[in-house]
Design an enzyme around this catalytic site. Structure first.
Site, PDB file in Angstrom:
ATOM      1  CG  ASP A   1       0.659   7.112  -2.047  1.00 39.28           C
ATOM      2  OD1 ASP A   1      -0.183   7.854  -1.557  1.00 39.28           O
ATOM      3  OD2 ASP A   1       0.255   5.738  -2.301  1.00 39.28           O
TER       4      ASP A   1
ATOM      5  CD  GLN B 132       8.476   1.337   2.772  1.00 38.95           C
ATOM      6  OE1 GLN B 132       7.800   0.728   3.164  1.00 38.95           O
ATOM      7  NE2 GLN B 132       8.282   2.605   2.416  1.00 38.95           N
TER       8      GLN B 132
ATOM      9  CG  ASP C  65       5.340   7.062   4.596  1.00 36.72           C
ATOM     10  OD1 ASP C  65       4.465   6.743   4.300  1.00 36.72           O
ATOM     11  OD2 ASP C  65       6.364   6.636   4.868  1.00 36.72           O
TER      12      ASP C  65
ATOM     13  CG  HIS D  58      -5.993   6.816  -2.739  1.00 37.43           C
ATOM     14  ND1 HIS D  58      -5.340   6.065  -3.726  1.00 37.43           N
ATOM     15  CD2 HIS D  58      -5.144   6.679  -1.654  1.00 37.43           C
ATOM     16  CE1 HIS D  58      -4.339   5.695  -3.471  1.00 37.43           C
ATOM     17  NE2 HIS D  58      -4.099   6.168  -2.206  1.00 37.43           N
TER      18      HIS D  58
ATOM     19  CG  ASP E  88      -3.071   5.068   2.837  1.00 37.45           C
ATOM     20  OD1 ASP E  88      -3.415   3.688   2.383  1.00 37.45           O
ATOM     21  OD2 ASP E  88      -2.729   5.612   1.701  1.00 37.45           O
TER      22      ASP E  88
ATOM     23  CG  ASP F 153       6.823   4.086  14.920  1.00 34.08           C
ATOM     24  OD1 ASP F 153       6.838   3.239  14.102  1.00 34.08           O
ATOM     25  OD2 ASP F 153       6.239   4.117  15.951  1.00 34.08           O
ATOM     26  CB  ALA F 154       2.366   5.933  12.678  1.00 33.47           C
TER      27      ALA F 154
END
Length: 512
Positions: free
Chosen positions: A301, A247, A321, A277, A373, A355-356
């Site tokens: 983040d 990304q 993530d 959040h 998220d 990878d989730a």
């Protein structure tokens, strides 16, 4: 003086075969560059790559047809094609950056560039093949040309994700590929200059020098140019920008307002991120009796982890993530680290860059709360993480009385996508789902959906940790869904039919 028609030597043929290899390499790189940059700007990567590949192949066919009208001076025309391709192909990404920044007919100009590049590519191989007819028999000639062209394409497909994007980025990758086309033209010119008339040599030499100066100049100042173009795409000053393998990450700053963008979409503003959040985290955290083992999918983040760490009974937070560049930024960037209160440095937090979907399939753990998220489903790879199949695996990894929550885009700006997520959770086997939303000034009305196997009663929620926005009295309003954003007859999203992608893009297209 006429062009020399002497038979090619073995060395001549070797030079031309090398050119075939480089030409095949450049062909694929241009397709990948335009598809990638358009996916970044517009979203929906499948559509962008389909348009890019389809138009390129069609234009290549046109170029091949046009090649039949070139009967003389084939070496001259081949060198000329390489010079023109070096300009158009090498400048394709800078041009698209500029066009997108000024919001000026992006799609027509993108299509024009693809057709122009494809037509020139379609001219290259027929010209080379006919030049080499002097040395090889037809069967051997076709075999040599196609095999080297395919080999170049194969190496390009490996170089693009593993070398060009990580080390050069799309801007310099475009310029460097243009320089490769120019190199082919220069090499052919130097080796076969005795086969060209003096006038043609002078013309090609002048063109080549001018294009070389242009491309090298762009390369030298590429950082400044790309930074200026990127700044023009955002309202505030860009203080950090990096294209990762997954990304484009951008951080902008305007006084106290720092914003994080992923692929051009705002993820948070420091002014109001807590309004996103706090509902995301504290609603589900206060609907379970046990909250010791927590999973965050996405959340690179560190802000979701910051909120969860307010609960002393939490023993472990696993953050999954995909992008290591993102999680490293959350630790090493001063602004980000201060904002997330150094949450990723807490010994309770375990960070996994994978990878989730794969993590959930492989893990043997069960989690009391699963926080999803993830970025919005604006491309195929993200849409799979909003599918019925994905939510089935999420359900399997929940503890007996556990609960999950997913950020669910905006129920106002993209209501079909919002209710598609709810439908997909239900289709995955969750007995109970509960939608809610909150207003975040930076990006408007934003939605979440809870899912579990036990009844969900928001009246049981009592906030026991420090918050800036959320309190017991405001919780009820979050669960009130106005009738103008409700939708019926919405389909669930699956891996085979990612309905969420179309719902999302159609919804947001109206507002962009």
């Amino acid at each position: 003086m006429v062009e020399n028609k002497s038979i090619l030597t073995k060395k001549d043929a070797s030079i031309l075969l090398f050119c075939v290899f480089v030409v095949g390499y450049c062909t694929i790189i241009y397709e990948l560059l335009i598809g990638s940059i358009s996916s970044y700007f517009i979203g929906d990567s499948i559509k962008q790559f389909s348009i890019t590949i389809g138009l390129t192949m069609t234009a290549m066919g046109i170029g091949t047809l046009i090649s039949r009208f070139f009967n003389k001076n084939l070496i001259y025309w081949f060198i000329f094609v390489e010079i023109v391709l070096a300009v158009i192909g090498g400048l394709s990404v800078p041009i698209l950056y500029f066009i997108y920044a000024v919001q000026f007919f992006y799609y027509p100009i993108m299509c024009f560039l693809i057709i122009a590049i494809g037509t020139l590519i379609g001219l290259e191989i027929p010209l080379l093949t006919r030049i080499m007819e002097e040395y090889f028999q037809l069967r051997e000639n076709i075999s040599n040309v196609l095999s080297l062209d395919y080999l170049g394409a194969f190496l390009a497909s490996l170089a693009f994700p593993f070398i060009l994007l990580p080390f050069l980025g799309v801007f310099n990758s475009s310029i460097s590929t243009g320089l490769l086309n120019l190199l082919v033209g220069v090499l052919t010119f130097v080796w076969f200059k005795d086969k060209l008339t003096r006038k043609r040599r002078l013309m090609l030499k002048t063109q080549g020098v001018l294009i070389a100066i242009l491309l090298v100049g762009l390369w030298i100042f590429s950082k400044e140019i790309a930074f200026h173009l990127e700044n023009s795409m955002y309202d505030d000053r860009v203080v950090f920008s990096k294209k990762t393998p997954y990304q484009q990450i951008v951080i902008t700053k305007n006084k106290a307002d720092v914003r994080l963008f992923i692929d051009g979409n705002v993820q948070f503003s420091t002014i109001d991120e807590y309004r996103y959040h706090e509902p995301l985290i504290h609603i589900p955290m206060n609907l379970v009796k046990h909250r010791e083992n927590i999973l965050i999918l996405g959340g690179g983040d560190g802000l979701a982890a910051r909120e969860i760490l307010k609960y002393p009974e939490v023993k472990q937070i696993t953050v999954v993530d995909l992008d290591k560049e993102m999680t490293d930024l959350a630790v090493k960037n001063r602004i980000m680290a201060e904002l997330n209160e150094h949450s990723f440095e807490n010994p309770k937090v375990k960070i996994l860059n994978e990878d989730a979907f794969k993590f959930l399939e492989d893990t043997k753990e069960y989690f009391d709360v699963i926080i999803i998220d993830l970025p919005d489903p604006n491309n195929q790879s993200l849409a799979r993480l909003y599918s019925k199949e994905f939510y089935k695996v999420v359900k399997q990894k929940l503890a007996k009385n556990g609960i999950t929550v997913t950020q669910s885009t905006s129920p106002f700006f993209s209501p079909e996508a919002y209710w598609c997520i709810n439908k997909s959770l239900q289709a995955a086997g969750f007995k109970y789902t509960k939608p809610y939303h909150t207003y975040v000034p930076s990006f408007g009305d934003w939605g979440f959906i809870l899912a579990g196997n036990n009844p969900i009663n928001e009246k049981n929620i009592k906030i026991s940790v420090p918050t800036k926005f959320l309190d017991d009295s405001s919780i009820g309003s979050l669960f009130h869904i106005e009738k103008d954003v409700k939708r019926d007859n919405i389909k669930a999203s699956t891996l085979d039919k990612p309905e969420i992608l179309n719902y999302y893009l159609n919804g947001w297209r109206y507002w962009n």
